[in-house]
Enzyme design. Structure first.
Site, PDB file in Angstrom:
ATOM      1  N   ASN A 210      -7.206   7.570 -16.612  1.00 49.78           N
ATOM      2  CA  ASN A 210      -6.087   7.037 -15.822  1.00 49.78           C
ATOM      3  C   ASN A 210      -5.606   5.730 -16.445  1.00 49.78           C
ATOM      4  O   ASN A 210      -6.163   5.268 -17.445  1.00 49.78           O
ATOM      5  CB  ASN A 210      -6.503   6.853 -14.357  1.00 49.78           C
ATOM      6  N   PRO A 305     -19.463  11.887  -8.974  1.00 52.35           N
ATOM      7  CA  PRO A 305     -20.168  11.177  -7.902  1.00 52.35           C
ATOM      8  C   PRO A 305     -19.367   9.953  -7.476  1.00 52.35           C
ATOM      9  O   PRO A 305     -18.658   9.356  -8.299  1.00 52.35           O
ATOM     10  CB  PRO A 305     -21.482  10.749  -8.570  1.00 52.35           C
ATOM     11  N   ILE A 307     -19.506   6.343  -6.858  1.00 56.46           N
ATOM     12  CA  ILE A 307     -20.465   5.301  -7.231  1.00 56.46           C
ATOM     13  C   ILE A 307     -20.697   4.319  -6.091  1.00 56.46           C
ATOM     14  O   ILE A 307     -21.828   4.020  -5.711  1.00 56.46           O
ATOM     15  CB  ILE A 307     -19.971   4.567  -8.501  1.00 56.46           C
ATOM     16  N   PHE A 323     -12.348  -1.454  -3.657  1.00 55.04           N
ATOM     17  CA  PHE A 323     -10.909  -1.595  -3.823  1.00 55.04           C
ATOM     18  C   PHE A 323     -10.262  -0.265  -3.444  1.00 55.04           C
ATOM     19  O   PHE A 323     -10.886   0.781  -3.593  1.00 55.04           O
ATOM     20  CB  PHE A 323     -10.559  -1.917  -5.290  1.00 55.04           C
ATOM     21  N   LYS A 337     -11.130   4.160   4.107  1.00 53.34           N
ATOM     22  CA  LYS A 337     -12.134   4.105   3.014  1.00 53.34           C
ATOM     23  C   LYS A 337     -13.245   3.106   3.324  1.00 53.34           C
ATOM     24  O   LYS A 337     -14.408   3.346   3.007  1.00 53.34           O
ATOM     25  CB  LYS A 337     -11.456   3.721   1.688  1.00 53.34           C
TER      26      LYS A 337
HETATM   27  O1  C5P Z   1     -11.673   6.901  -3.135  1.00 49.69           O
HETATM   28  P1  C5P Z   1     -11.043   5.864  -4.000  1.00 49.69           P
HETATM   29  O2  C5P Z   1     -11.145   6.204  -5.466  1.00 49.69           O
HETATM   30  O3  C5P Z   1      -9.685   5.448  -3.628  1.00 49.69           O
HETATM   31  O4  C5P Z   1     -11.966   4.577  -3.736  1.00 49.69           O
HETATM   32  C1  C5P Z   1     -11.780   3.401  -4.416  1.00 49.69           C
HETATM   33  C2  C5P Z   1     -13.055   2.596  -4.380  1.00 49.69           C
HETATM   34  O5  C5P Z   1     -14.198   3.422  -4.582  1.00 49.69           O
HETATM   35  C3  C5P Z   1     -13.102   1.583  -5.506  1.00 49.69           C
HETATM   36  O6  C5P Z   1     -13.883   0.497  -5.090  1.00 49.69           O
HETATM   37  C4  C5P Z   1     -13.751   2.386  -6.624  1.00 49.69           C
HETATM   38  O7  C5P Z   1     -14.332   1.540  -7.599  1.00 49.69           O
HETATM   39  C5  C5P Z   1     -14.782   3.175  -5.858  1.00 49.69           C
HETATM   40  N1  C5P Z   1     -15.091   4.505  -6.433  1.00 49.69           N
HETATM   41  C6  C5P Z   1     -16.339   4.728  -6.958  1.00 49.69           C
HETATM   42  N2  C5P Z   1     -16.656   5.980  -7.464  1.00 49.69           N
HETATM   43  C7  C5P Z   1     -15.769   6.953  -7.444  1.00 49.69           C
HETATM   44  C8  C5P Z   1     -14.490   6.748  -6.911  1.00 49.69           C
HETATM   45  C9  C5P Z   1     -14.172   5.509  -6.422  1.00 49.69           C
HETATM   46  O8  C5P Z   1     -17.159   3.819  -6.980  1.00 49.69           O
HETATM   47  N3  C5P Z   1     -16.089   8.142  -7.933  1.00 49.69           N
END
Ligand code: C5P
Length: 401
Positions: A210, A305, A307, A323, A337
């Site tokens: 991205n 996954p 994180i 975020f 979220k």
């Molecule tokens: O679900 P979304 O991607 O919008 O969520 C954003 C938040 O979740 C951010 O803090 C991002 O770093 C974290 N995130 C993560 N692992 C993922 C997807 C998002 O830690 N696979």
């Protein structure tokens, strides 16, 4: 001793029996989180070996002014620019006279003339030399120049005399050095930040990713380190330089970012997930480059996954900050979220305006409240975010205790 965390201390050692205490001082400074580089005069090397100080500081010890090896690495002018504090312990009567005269005839005195960092000295000498008028006048000169003088104390001396001239104990010198620094906003806090995009390999030459630039996470890392935190940046592929005083772990895929994050989480107080982690990865990695044999192609994807959810679910979890970059209904999606991922704090922002930009506006959301931040430069907003993280972190620690 939080205020020494992440500080750069150049420890100068001059000749004197108290030099043996410098080994303990080096160990204590390092343990307090300071990075220590040692510079010794020739006389000091007669009392304690550079090798001992090198082992304790973890850095090469400098003993001569014109050392081709040192000049190729960190030369004396670079070394003078490096520290937040120059601490000379022990400081002999001869060296005090040298500083007062502004001499530059060895590496340590040259550094003192070239540095802009604050200077502190811990004198150590025979009581008669200490009370000698020449020494006292030199000390007055040093004091007028703003040099901090730690001690000495009174007691039994190596030569058998009793009186003023003993160097302070390393613990006292450590305490007084720490007091020279204002307590930073995040002094002593251990912060892990995920950054940038992840790349999910399709075959040896292609990947899914991205447009995340990593700028917000790097701005947070820069500001957090400047505020005294110990920062680890777990970074996906970005075109940014590692901020000063930040430990960087490079990763490529979401899986690697998860492993690095789980590895760091038990050792951190605050985890900030800024990375734009790819939501999906190819179900299969093609070992060989995929050929364009048909007009259409279907790529099967599987979910990566999450994180930050994994970190927030840990039994001994850090204060967890997320975020949410959204294109519509920003606050509503952000609040959802915050609750679903069980975060302590979340910064929701407009993805269209933020991605790749140097500026950001965001809404901070936490279970009991919200606050608007910016729009302003990512550096400035990073500082506002860290201030809020500090206060929410303190509030949640108070609730737990
Ligand atoms: O679900 P979304 O991607 O919008 O969520 C954003 C938040 O979740 C951010 O803090 C991002 O770093 C974290 N995130 C993560 N692992 C993922 C997807 C998002 O830690 N696979």
């Amino acid at each position: 001793m939080k205020s020494l965390s992440n500080r750069r201390v150049l420890l100068g050692i001059t000749g004197g029996i108290a030099a043996y205490k410098s080994a303990e001082l080096t160990r204590m400074l390092t343990k307090a989180g300071a990075e220590v580089r040692v510079v010794m005069t020739q006389a000091a090397t007669e009392f304690i070996t550079p090798l001992t100080l090198q082992a304790l500081s973890g850095n090469r010890v400098h003993t001569t002014l014109l050392d081709t090896e040192a000049e190729a690495g960190m030369g004396h002018i670079e070394l003078a620019r490096w520290p937040d504090l120059v601490l000379i312990a022990p400081t002999s009567a001869n060296f005090i006279a040298k500083i007062a005269d502004g001499k530059a005839d060895d590496i340590l005195s040259t550094l003192l003339l070239a540095t802009k960092a604050p200077i502190a000295i811990a004198p150590a000498m025979n009581q008669a030399m200490w009370s000698n008028q020449a020494t006292q006048q030199n000390l007055q000169t040093l004091q007028q120049r703003g040099i901090a003088i730690f001690g000495p104390e009174s007691g039994e001396q190596a030569c058998g005399d009793v009186g003023l001239g003993r160097m302070l104990e390393p613990a006292q010198i450590l305490e007084m050095s720490g007091a020279l620094f204002d307590e930073g906003l995040l002094a002593g806090m251990r912060i892990v930040i995920t950054a940038g995009p992840t790349q999910e390999a399709i075959d040896p030459v292609r990947y899914i990713s991205n447009r995340s630039s990593g700028k917000m996470a790097y701005a947070l890392a820069t500001e957090a380190a400047a505020a005294g935190a110990q920062v680890t940046l777990i970074s996906g592929p970005v075109a940014l330089a590692t901020p000063d005083r930040v430990k960087r772990i490079d990763v490529i895929s979401a899986q690697q970012m998860l492993e690095a994050s789980l590895g760091c989480a038990p050792e951190c107080d605050v985890f900030i997930g800024v990375a734009a982690v790819a939501d999906y990865r190819p179900a299969q990695f093609a070992e060989q480059k995929i050929k364009k044999s048909s007009d259409t192609m279907t790529l099967a994807l599987v979910k990566n996954p999450d994180i930050i959810t994994a970190i927030a679910a840990l039994e001994k979890r850090p204060f967890t900050v997320g975020f949410a970059a959204e294109t519509n209904d920003i606050e509503q999606h952000g609040a959802e979220k915050l609750a679903r991922k069980k975060l302590d704090l979340l910064f929701a922002n407009d993805a269209n305006a933020t991605l790749g930009s140097d500026n950001i506006g965001a809404t901070a959301l936490w279970p009991e409240g919200s606050q608007a931040l910016g729009p302003a430069s990512k550096r400035l907003v990073a500082l506002q975010m860290l201030t809020l993280i500090r206060s929410r972190y303190d509030a949640s620690s108070n609730r737990k205790s």
